[in-house]
Design a protein around this motif. Structure first.
Motif, short mmCIF file in Angstrom:
data_model
loop_
_atom_site.label_atom_id
_atom_site.label_comp_id
_atom_site.label_asym_id
_atom_site.label_seq_id
_atom_site.Cartn_x
_atom_site.Cartn_y
_atom_site.Cartn_z
N ARG A 153 0.83 -1.22 0.00
CA ARG A 153 0.00 0.00 0.00
C ARG A 153 0.86 1.26 0.00
N GLY A 154 2.19 1.09 -0.13
CA GLY A 154 3.08 2.23 -0.17
C GLY A 154 3.40 2.83 1.18
N LYS A 155 3.13 2.10 2.25
CA LYS A 155 3.39 2.60 3.60
C LYS A 155 4.65 1.96 4.17
N GLY A 156 5.37 2.75 4.97
CA GLY A 156 6.54 2.22 5.67
C GLY A 156 7.76 2.02 4.79
N LEU A 157 7.71 2.45 3.53
CA LEU A 157 8.86 2.33 2.65
C LEU A 157 9.79 3.52 2.82
N ALA A 158 11.08 3.28 2.70
CA ALA A 158 12.07 4.34 2.86
C ALA A 158 12.74 4.63 1.52
N PRO A 159 12.46 5.78 0.90
CA PRO A 159 13.14 6.13 -0.34
C PRO A 159 14.65 6.28 -0.12
N VAL A 160 15.43 5.65 -0.98
CA VAL A 160 16.88 5.61 -0.83
C VAL A 160 17.53 6.12 -2.10
N LEU A 161 18.53 6.98 -1.92
CA LEU A 161 19.36 7.43 -3.03
C LEU A 161 20.72 6.74 -2.94
N VAL A 162 21.12 6.05 -4.00
CA VAL A 162 22.40 5.33 -4.01
C VAL A 162 23.43 6.16 -4.77
N LEU A 182 13.81 -4.70 5.21
CA LEU A 182 14.32 -3.36 5.46
C LEU A 182 13.38 -2.29 4.92
N GLY A 183 12.65 -2.60 3.87
CA GLY A 183 11.71 -1.64 3.31
C GLY A 183 12.35 -0.50 2.57
N PHE A 184 13.53 -0.74 1.96
CA PHE A 184 14.18 0.31 1.18
C PHE A 184 13.59 0.36 -0.23
N SER A 210 14.76 9.38 2.49
CA SER A 210 15.00 8.87 3.84
C SER A 210 16.47 8.58 4.10
N TYR A 211 17.14 7.93 3.14
CA TYR A 211 18.53 7.53 3.32
C TYR A 211 19.32 7.81 2.06
N VAL A 212 20.62 8.05 2.26
CA VAL A 212 21.58 8.07 1.16
C VAL A 212 22.56 6.93 1.41
N VAL A 213 22.68 6.04 0.43
CA VAL A 213 23.63 4.93 0.53
C VAL A 213 24.86 5.30 -0.28
N MET A 214 26.01 5.39 0.40
CA MET A 214 27.25 5.79 -0.25
C MET A 214 28.13 4.56 -0.42
N ALA A 215 28.31 4.14 -1.68
CA ALA A 215 29.16 2.98 -1.98
C ALA A 215 30.57 3.47 -2.26
N LEU A 216 31.50 3.17 -1.38
CA LEU A 216 32.87 3.64 -1.53
C LEU A 216 33.63 2.75 -2.50
N SER A 217 34.44 3.38 -3.34
CA SER A 217 35.32 2.63 -4.25
C SER A 217 36.78 2.82 -3.89
N SER A 236 20.12 10.77 6.68
CA SER A 236 20.54 9.49 7.25
C SER A 236 21.45 8.80 6.24
N LEU A 237 22.65 8.45 6.67
CA LEU A 237 23.68 7.97 5.76
C LEU A 237 24.00 6.51 6.03
N VAL A 238 24.10 5.74 4.96
CA VAL A 238 24.54 4.34 5.03
C VAL A 238 25.79 4.21 4.18
N ILE A 239 26.87 3.71 4.78
CA ILE A 239 28.14 3.56 4.08
C ILE A 239 28.34 2.10 3.70
N VAL A 240 28.65 1.86 2.42
CA VAL A 240 29.03 0.52 1.96
C VAL A 240 30.52 0.57 1.66
N PRO A 241 31.38 -0.03 2.53
CA PRO A 241 32.83 0.05 2.32
C PRO A 241 33.28 -0.69 1.06
N VAL A 242 34.52 -0.45 0.67
CA VAL A 242 35.10 -1.14 -0.47
C VAL A 242 35.13 -2.64 -0.16
N PRO A 243 34.53 -3.48 -1.02
CA PRO A 243 34.49 -4.92 -0.74
C PRO A 243 35.83 -5.60 -1.05
#
Length: 474
Positions: A153-162, A182-184, A210-217, A236-243
């Motif tokens: 129904r479009g509720k509880g979802l968190a828009p995320v920018l990657v 997670l509802g992203f 809602s969140y920005v996901v920063m994928a580090l290279s 709200s920031l989410v960091i994805v480290p270099v894998p």
């Protein structure tokens, strides 16, 4: 750069629009219903079992009136613990949330049991035990259903920018979408971290963000500048480290007042005490499963033997500390399987390449009609419960491999042989034979480096739907 008040206004708009709102009140109410439902289901199970054995049982109203004075404050305390641990206002992965549900239910069981003992309450201990035993399952099931309905129904979802470069951004999108719990909701497209202003312009264009996901290279310093700017902006920031693969299984140690951290490798991959507990758990569960599966196993054995061959097949595999053992299976192949394989590989270049790549054949001519059925349903692996009791295998672990397959493990062979191979494992619940060997080795290595009792429980729980779906089974 926008002021902090602008960022706060952006968050408030998202909150009021219902996109970022995680509905803590609704989730708490859902958990209350789930706990009460667990008690009701537990009563039905006990009542049903009592009727089968011819033993009388009290009415649920009488039992609940005796139990309520202790059950109610314990349930309220559990909901409070869920609230303060972030279950209702943070986006937590499904299996992490399930782990908290199991831990909370265990403490609730001990708290209610102690309360009944201390107050000498005339309440059903069995009902209490069964209630909190099934509560984690009911809680997570109700949560999942509730979130699916809300998300539909479009509720509880968190828009995320990657934000990320090339494959790093693509992998980050896959990660944030891998767990629907997670509802992203990822915005279309991945923003390249070319400059601070480019990223901030993309953030400003999404007032519901809602969140920005920063994928580090690790490519250049601009990524660090973007992270600092986003922090100052207030999203709200989410960091994805270099894998790199180097940090898997390491423990984080923080230094007081320092920005740097230590990543410390474990002295033992699986500590001796944990290994002993795992072994005790494996033997207990395997013995119980053997008792339950004895009749179906006997029936399968009789059907397999109809072609004149043996019911069981013991294939040499590499186990703990590099020891060779006979991995038991119900025979799913023809009696002259080896000759059939040689002839098939000699006549088909495509089959030969497939065999050399994965040691599996989708259209294996050696497999009988019955063999295809017991493979797809994993019935052929039931005799491995005997391997578990004998100490050759564990319920959960890396897939048992042959001597020749060890070459695929390269430098991780020592990790593989440091634990017992398992009847099920990460590769079995992640695609089984649809995975290539590189993926299997990576999953087995991850499992060993990151072993915890909870990972074993999670994999066992995921095994049931993996077997029922039959994905990758051939």
């Amino acid at each position: 750069m926008l002021s902090f008040s602008s960022a706060a206004h952006q968050k408030l708009s998202a909150f009021l629009s219902g996109q970022r709102l995680h509905m803590p009140g609704a989730q708490a109410l859902t958990d209350v219903i789930a706990i009460l439902f667990s008690a009701f289901v537990a009563y039905l199970l006990i009542a049903g079992a009592s009727s089968v054995v011819g033993v009388g049982h009290e009415s649920i109203t009488r039992l609940f009136s005796e139990r309520f004075p202790i059950f109610f404050p314990v349930a309220v305390a559990l909901i409070g613990w869920f609230f303060f641990s972030g279950q209702y206002h943070q986006r937590i992965a499904f299996w992490v949330s399930a782990k908290d549900a199991v831990a909370g239910s265990l403490f609730a069981l001990m708290a209610e049991g102690f309360g009944q003992f201390a107050s000498k309450a005339d309440a059903s201990r069995l009902w209490t035990f069964v209630t909190w035993l099934i509560a984690p399952v009911v809680l997570m099931l109700v949560r999942r259903v509730g979130r699916r309905i809300a998300h539909a129904r479009g509720k509880g979802l968190a828009p995320v920018l990657v934000v990320g470069r090339g494959t790093f951004g693509t992998d980050a999108v896959r990660l944030v979408q891998s767990d629907p719990h997670l509802g992203f909701k990822v915005a279309s497209g991945v923003v390249e971290p070319s400059s601070v202003e480019t990223v901030l312009a993309a953030v400003r264009a999404m007032p519901e963000l809602s969140y920005v996901v920063m994928a580090l290279s690790g490519a250049d310093a601009i990524e660090n500048e973007i992270v600092l700017a986003l922090r100052e902006y207030g999203v709200s920031l989410v960091i994805v480290p270099v894998p790199t693969g180097l940090t898997s299984g390491m423990e984080v140690q923080y230094l007081l007042g320092e920005d740097s951290i230590f990543l410390v490798d474990k002295v033992e991959v699986v500590p001796r005490f944990n290994r002993a507990c795992k072994r005790a758990f494996d033997v207990t569960v395997a013995a119980a499963l053997l008792a339950v599966a004895a009749i179906p196993m006997a029936l399968v054995a009789l059907l397999v033997k109809r072609d004149g061959g043996p019911a069981l097949f013991a294939h040499n595999r590499i186990g703990f500390d590099g020891e060779v053992f006979g991995c038991l299976k119900f025979r799913s192949m023809s009696v002259n399987a080896e000759q059939m394989l040689a002839d098939h590989l000699a006549s088909s270049e495509e089959a030969r390449v497939e065999w050399e790549t994965s040691r599996k054949l989708k259209d294996d001519p050696r497999v009988t009609a019955l063999g295809r059925f017991i493979r797809k349903t994993a019935l052929d692996e039931l005799p491995q419960l005997i391997n578990v009791i004998r100490g050759d295998m564990a319920l959960v672990g890396p897939r048992p491999v042959t001597r020749g397959e060890l070459d695929y493990y390269g430098s991780t062979v020592k990790l593989y042989s440091s634990v017992r191979p398992g009847i099920t494992g990460l590769w079995q619940v992640s695609g089984r034979s649809d995975l290539n060997y590189e993926q299997r080795v990576r999953l087995d290595t991850w499992y060993v480096r990151n072993w915890t009792p909870w990972h074993d429980i999670a994999i066992l729980l995921k095994t049931v739907p993996a077997v029922l779906s039959r994905r990758g089974a051939y």
